[in-house]
Motif scaffolding. Sequence first.
Motif, PDB file in Angstrom:
ATOM      1  N   ASP A   1       0.866  -1.161   0.000  1.00 23.73           N
ATOM      2  CA  ASP A   1       0.000   0.000   0.000  1.00 23.73           C
ATOM      3  C   ASP A   1       0.913   1.225   0.000  1.00 23.73           C
ATOM      4  O   ASP A   1       2.114   1.119   0.299  1.00 23.73           O
ATOM      5  CB  ASP A   1      -0.884  -0.051   1.252  1.00 23.73           C
TER       6      ASP A   1
ATOM      7  N   THR B   1       1.698   3.395   4.652  1.00 25.80           N
ATOM      8  CA  THR B   1       2.543   2.199   4.661  1.00 25.80           C
ATOM      9  C   THR B   1       3.969   2.559   4.244  1.00 25.80           C
ATOM     10  O   THR B   1       4.916   2.344   4.998  1.00 25.80           O
ATOM     11  CB  THR B   1       1.966   1.123   3.732  1.00 25.80           C
TER      12      THR B   1
ATOM     13  N   SER C   1      -6.176   7.012   5.210  1.00 18.88           N
ATOM     14  CA  SER C   1      -6.266   5.795   4.396  1.00 18.88           C
ATOM     15  C   SER C   1      -7.653   5.583   3.811  1.00 18.88           C
ATOM     16  O   SER C   1      -7.830   4.700   2.964  1.00 18.88           O
ATOM     17  CB  SER C   1      -5.870   4.571   5.228  1.00 18.88           C
TER      18      SER C   1
ATOM     19  N   THR D   1      -2.399   0.601  -4.584  1.00 17.16           N
ATOM     20  CA  THR D   1      -3.009   1.610  -3.732  1.00 17.16           C
ATOM     21  C   THR D   1      -4.420   1.930  -4.215  1.00 17.16           C
ATOM     22  O   THR D   1      -4.740   1.728  -5.384  1.00 17.16           O
ATOM     23  CB  THR D   1      -2.156   2.900  -3.738  1.00 17.16           C
TER      24      THR D   1
ATOM     25  N   LYS E   1      -9.313  -2.228  -3.728  1.00 16.06           N
ATOM     26  CA  LYS E   1      -9.308  -2.924  -2.445  1.00 16.06           C
ATOM     27  C   LYS E   1     -10.507  -2.486  -1.603  1.00 16.06           C
ATOM     28  O   LYS E   1     -10.857  -1.306  -1.627  1.00 16.06           O
ATOM     29  CB  LYS E   1      -8.013  -2.626  -1.681  1.00 16.06           C
TER      30      LYS E   1
ATOM     31  N   TYR F   1       1.758  -8.999   0.520  1.00 15.73           N
ATOM     32  CA  TYR F   1       1.199  -7.652   0.466  1.00 15.73           C
ATOM     33  C   TYR F   1       1.283  -7.012   1.842  1.00 15.73           C
ATOM     34  O   TYR F   1       0.929  -7.628   2.850  1.00 15.73           O
ATOM     35  CB  TYR F   1      -0.243  -7.676  -0.028  1.00 15.73           C
TER      36      TYR F   1
ATOM     37  N   GLY G   1       0.280  -3.625   4.213  1.00 11.42           N
ATOM     38  CA  GLY G   1      -0.602  -2.465   4.286  1.00 11.42           C
ATOM     39  C   GLY G   1      -0.986  -2.117   5.706  1.00 11.42           C
ATOM     40  O   GLY G   1      -0.765  -2.901   6.639  1.00 11.42           O
TER      41      GLY G   1
ATOM     42  N   ASP H   1      -6.581  -4.000   3.251  1.00 11.99           N
ATOM     43  CA  ASP H   1      -5.363  -4.537   2.639  1.00 11.99           C
ATOM     44  C   ASP H   1      -5.235  -6.026   2.938  1.00 11.99           C
ATOM     45  O   ASP H   1      -4.901  -6.824   2.061  1.00 11.99           O
ATOM     46  CB  ASP H   1      -4.131  -3.792   3.167  1.00 11.99           C
TER      47      ASP H   1
ATOM     48  N   SER I   1       0.079 -11.722   3.878  1.00 14.11           N
ATOM     49  CA  SER I   1      -0.058 -10.303   4.204  1.00 14.11           C
ATOM     50  C   SER I   1       0.701  -9.945   5.466  1.00 14.11           C
ATOM     51  O   SER I   1       0.904 -10.776   6.353  1.00 14.11           O
ATOM     52  CB  SER I   1      -1.538  -9.942   4.389  1.00 14.11           C
TER      53      SER I   1
END
Length: 228
Positions: A17, A21, A55, A117, A150, A172, A174, A179, A190
Amino acid sequence: MATGSTPPRFPRVALFDLDGTLLDSAPDMVATCNRMLAARERAPVEAAMLRQHVSKGARAMVAVTFPELDEAGRDALVPEFLQLYREELGRHSALFDGVAEMLRALEDDGARWGIVTNKAEYLARDVVAGLEWRQRCAVLVGGDTYPEKKPHPLPLLEAARQLGVEPCDCVYVGDDERDVVAARAAGMRSIAVTWGYRLDGEDPETWQADAMATLPHALLDPTAWPRP
């Protein structure tokens, strides 16, 4: 942990992200909202309050800045916010401490990294250009690049496709629950980071990420990254 003489390595692809992030972009957004307020001869917004909503996107920024407006009134101000925000982009923001070192460590290990993003792609590309990342960022997907954003997994799946890798080869990273939700739906591991922007009451422990990180420096350690 690795055994024998083989040191642990970073994942082959790390996707991030952007706001909250990699980049502390809140100061740019605070400046944008304050320009909107100044044009209406109103007092500046409280920066600490606005940071929690960064965010959540442009509409959330406008909603915090102009709480008296209904949804239609807020939507009408989004184009003004985006125009001013593009003018403020990169003037006040900075990488979170340790991010530059983390990205360099990934590159030194032969890993590729990219950005997925919900920020509009044209704005994200401006950020990447301003940071001189265009040659380093292997893939960039914005919130309007594809029909979904997302927490839908499509942006992450398309990022993996562009890079020619399987989702399971990616991690990933975030700072928002969506996320983690998107990564899980895409079949990616993640990492939930806790240095970003969260509303009061949001608890990353409940997001069920594969790993958590409290500082970017923690991700300099390959063992901090979840394994297949």
